[in-house]
Write a protein that holds these residues in place. Structure first.
Motif, PDB file in Angstrom:
ATOM      1  N   GLY A 102       0.802  -1.307   0.187  1.00 17.99           N
ATOM      2  CA  GLY A 102       0.003  -0.024  -0.200  1.00 17.99           C
ATOM      3  C   GLY A 102       0.698   1.225   0.233  1.00 17.99           C
ATOM      4  N   ALA A 103       1.820   1.330   0.837  1.00 14.75           N
ATOM      5  CA  ALA A 103       2.972   2.365   0.877  1.00 14.75           C
ATOM      6  C   ALA A 103       3.482   2.611  -0.459  1.00 14.75           C
ATOM      7  CB  ALA A 103       4.032   2.334   1.934  1.00 14.75           C
ATOM      8  N   ASP A 104       3.959   1.429  -1.256  1.00 19.05           N
ATOM      9  CA  ASP A 104       4.698   1.565  -2.406  1.00 19.05           C
ATOM     10  C   ASP A 104       3.730   2.350  -3.569  1.00 19.05           C
ATOM     11  OD1 ASP A 104       6.782   0.328  -1.317  1.00 19.05           O
ATOM     12  OD2 ASP A 104       6.433  -1.684  -2.269  1.00 19.05           O
ATOM     13  N   ALA A 105       2.610   1.810  -3.369  1.00 25.72           N
ATOM     14  CA  ALA A 105       1.549   2.226  -4.474  1.00 25.72           C
ATOM     15  C   ALA A 105       1.525   3.968  -4.191  1.00 25.72           C
ATOM     16  CB  ALA A 105       0.227   1.938  -4.295  1.00 25.72           C
ATOM     17  N   GLY A 106       1.535   4.266  -3.131  1.00 28.26           N
ATOM     18  CA  GLY A 106       1.496   5.722  -2.689  1.00 28.26           C
ATOM     19  C   GLY A 106       2.766   6.495  -3.253  1.00 28.26           C
ATOM     20  N   ILE A 107       3.703   6.064  -2.685  1.00 22.65           N
ATOM     21  CA  ILE A 107       5.073   6.534  -2.902  1.00 22.65           C
ATOM     22  C   ILE A 107       5.437   6.512  -4.424  1.00 22.65           C
ATOM     23  CG2 ILE A 107       7.638   6.407  -2.638  1.00 22.65           C
ATOM     24  CD1 ILE A 107       6.001   7.425  -0.202  1.00 22.65           C
ATOM     25  N   ASN A 108       4.955   5.644  -5.315  1.00 23.55           N
ATOM     26  CA  ASN A 108       5.214   5.667  -6.731  1.00 23.55           C
ATOM     27  C   ASN A 108       4.470   6.690  -7.331  1.00 23.55           C
ATOM     28  OD1 ASN A 108       6.912   3.393  -6.539  1.00 23.55           O
ATOM     29  ND2 ASN A 108       5.244   2.001  -7.236  1.00 23.55           N
ATOM     30  N   THR A 109       3.238   7.159  -6.922  1.00 25.93           N
ATOM     31  CA  THR A 109       2.497   8.177  -7.515  1.00 25.93           C
ATOM     32  C   THR A 109       3.205   9.501  -7.047  1.00 25.93           C
ATOM     33  OG1 THR A 109       0.658   7.128  -7.381  1.00 25.93           O
ATOM     34  CG2 THR A 109       0.489   9.470  -7.534  1.00 25.93           C
ATOM     35  N   ILE A 110       3.441   9.724  -5.550  1.00 24.47           N
ATOM     36  CA  ILE A 110       4.193  11.005  -5.149  1.00 24.47           C
ATOM     37  C   ILE A 110       5.597  11.113  -5.773  1.00 24.47           C
ATOM     38  CG2 ILE A 110       5.368  11.813  -3.160  1.00 24.47           C
ATOM     39  CD1 ILE A 110       3.152  10.596  -1.178  1.00 24.47           C
ATOM     40  N   LEU A 111       6.238  10.424  -6.616  1.00 24.64           N
ATOM     41  CA  LEU A 111       7.640  10.408  -7.084  1.00 24.64           C
ATOM     42  C   LEU A 111       7.126  11.033  -8.556  1.00 24.64           C
ATOM     43  CD1 LEU A 111       9.492   7.285  -6.102  1.00 24.64           C
ATOM     44  CD2 LEU A 111      10.076   9.596  -5.525  1.00 24.64           C
ATOM     45  N   GLN A 112       6.103  10.877  -8.711  1.00 21.51           N
ATOM     46  CA  GLN A 112       5.571  11.466 -10.271  1.00 21.51           C
ATOM     47  C   GLN A 112       5.240  12.869  -9.970  1.00 21.51           C
ATOM     48  OE1 GLN A 112       3.295   8.528 -12.927  1.00 21.51           O
ATOM     49  NE2 GLN A 112       3.300   7.245 -11.067  1.00 21.51           N
ATOM     50  N   LEU A 113       4.833  13.132  -8.733  1.00 18.15           N
ATOM     51  CA  LEU A 113       4.286  14.685  -8.495  1.00 18.15           C
ATOM     52  C   LEU A 113       5.541  15.278  -8.007  1.00 18.15           C
ATOM     53  CD1 LEU A 113       1.022  13.015  -6.666  1.00 18.15           C
ATOM     54  CD2 LEU A 113       1.035  15.002  -8.262  1.00 18.15           C
ATOM     55  N   GLU A 114       6.416  14.883  -7.443  1.00 19.33           N
ATOM     56  CA  GLU A 114       7.552  15.601  -6.661  1.00 19.33           C
ATOM     57  C   GLU A 114       8.925  15.204  -7.257  1.00 19.33           C
ATOM     58  OE1 GLU A 114       6.919  17.897  -4.749  1.00 19.33           O
ATOM     59  OE2 GLU A 114       4.937  17.576  -4.433  1.00 19.33           O
ATOM     60  N   PRO A 115       9.270  15.622  -8.520  1.00 24.46           N
ATOM     61  CA  PRO A 115      10.721  15.578  -8.981  1.00 24.46           C
ATOM     62  C   PRO A 115      11.865  16.063  -8.064  1.00 24.46           C
ATOM     63  CG  PRO A 115       9.475  17.244 -10.129  1.00 24.46           C
ATOM     64  CD  PRO A 115       8.379  16.546  -9.479  1.00 24.46           C
ATOM     65  N   ARG A 116      11.694  17.168  -7.140  1.00 23.71           N
ATOM     66  CA  ARG A 116      12.458  17.475  -6.188  1.00 23.71           C
ATOM     67  C   ARG A 116      12.740  16.348  -5.399  1.00 23.71           C
ATOM     68  NH1 ARG A 116      11.685  23.590  -4.579  1.00 23.71           N
ATOM     69  NH2 ARG A 116      13.787  23.291  -4.091  1.00 23.71           N
ATOM     70  N   LEU A 117      12.398  15.246  -5.276  1.00 31.27           N
ATOM     71  CA  LEU A 117      12.603  14.321  -4.303  1.00 31.27           C
ATOM     72  C   LEU A 117      13.934  13.626  -4.897  1.00 31.27           C
ATOM     73  CD1 LEU A 117       9.259  12.381  -3.512  1.00 31.27           C
ATOM     74  CD2 LEU A 117      10.848  13.569  -1.791  1.00 31.27           C
TER      75      LEU A 117
END
Length: 315
Positions: free
Chosen positions: A58-73
């Motif tokens: 469940g966490a991986d699904a959320g983080i994968n999408t956040i990485l697409q939203l936040e290139p500064r990571l």
């Protein structure tokens, strides 16, 4: 810790671990050790491996999408520090659980992790709690206290006699409904005294002082709902030469109450309908089987702005 607390802490660790592993080789990451990190790690390890696996997925699904939203990571300079915030941060108006910070860039994002629920706040009401001050920064009126003090004094008297809630007939009629009516009246009074300020201060109280992502993991359904609360425009920023793969809009806080009423066929829940697409549900309940001199509110957002970033991710 109660099982709900253990699951919540474990999910925080799952998100921090997922973010750390996803950034391996893509960013210079430092995980900040702390008592709250150790507590979350211990909670995660205490769960059955099948539950750990579901939380991680469940966490991986959320983080994968956040990485697409936040290139500064992945595309900025300096060390990216990952940490879990203490519970005291929520009391101070920060609802985020997992934090990613580039201090040299003055940049950060946070994630609020929810395990199988979407509640925002669990606020208490009593004879002495000044709702206006704690929620809005404005003192409650004398009329509010005149309405609620006799009710809570009666509950305090029942508490001294060791009464249980299941021994009280018509508890909704005697306590829940009058307290909720007093809250409705006070919201409307304060809105009249401070025009346009109470609706937005109510949302700030519920959502905190920082933009954040909210991740609701439902292990039974194997879904993660990701919401982006981008009220101040600090989320979804690009880095030099790199734009976010996914985009979200900034949206506005409300300034008007459209209506405040009891939920149809309910004697313990009110709905607060505001402009800009916001609707709040507040359910009053007793937090213990024993009568206490206070009652709790379970507050949720049941209506969200149409331009809020919101994705349900299967896994």
């Amino acid at each position: 810790m109660a099982s709900q607390t253990v699951n919540g802490k474990a999910l925080e660790f799952a998100f921090l671990q997922s973010l750390d592993q996803s950034l391996n080789g893509r960013a210079n990451v430092q995980v900040i050790g702390s008592p709250q990190l150790q507590t979350a790690h211990n909670a995660f390890l205490s769960l059955p491996q099948t539950t750990q696996q579901k939380m991680s997925e469940g966490a991986d699904a959320g983080i994968n999408t956040i990485l697409q939203l936040e290139p500064r990571l992945t595309n900025d300079n300096g060390t990216l520090q990952l940490s879990i915030l203490p519970d005291s941060a929520g009391q101070a108006g920060d609802v985020r659980d997992v934090l990613a910070v580039r201090s040299t860039e003055g940049w950060e994002i946070g994630i609020s992790c929810k395990n199988n629920h979407a509640a925002l706040k669990h606020s208490r009401l009593s004879a002495t709690i000044d709702v206006g001050n704690s929620w809005f920064g404005y003192n409650s009126t004398a009329d509010y206290f005149r309405q609620v003090v006799p009710i809570f004094e009666e509950l305090s008297d029942l508490r001294t006699h060791g009464m249980l809630w299941n021994q009280i007939p018509d508890k909704a009629t005697r306590y829940y409904i009058p307290v909720l009516n007093a809250l409705i009246d006070e919201l409307q009074r304060l809105d009249g005294i401070y025009p346009g300020q109470i609706p937005q201060r109510l949302l700030t109280y519920l959502l905190g002082r920082h933009d954040f992502y909210k991740a609701i993991v439902k292990t039974g359904r194997r879904t993660t709902e990701l919401q982006g609360f981008n009220l101040q425009g600090t989320l979804n920023q690009g880095s030099p030469g790199v734009r976010p793969t996914l985009r979200m809009q900034q949206f506005r806080l409300p300034t008007r109450f459209y209506d405040i009423h009891f939920k149809p066929e309910s004697d313990n829940t009110i709905l607060i309908v505001l402009d800009e697409g916001w609707t709040i549900s507040a359910r009053i309940h007793n937090a213990s089987s024993r009568v206490e001199g206070s009652l709790k509110l379970d507050v949720q957002l049941v209506g969200l702005p149409p331009n809020l970033f919101r994705q349900t991710l299967g896994w």
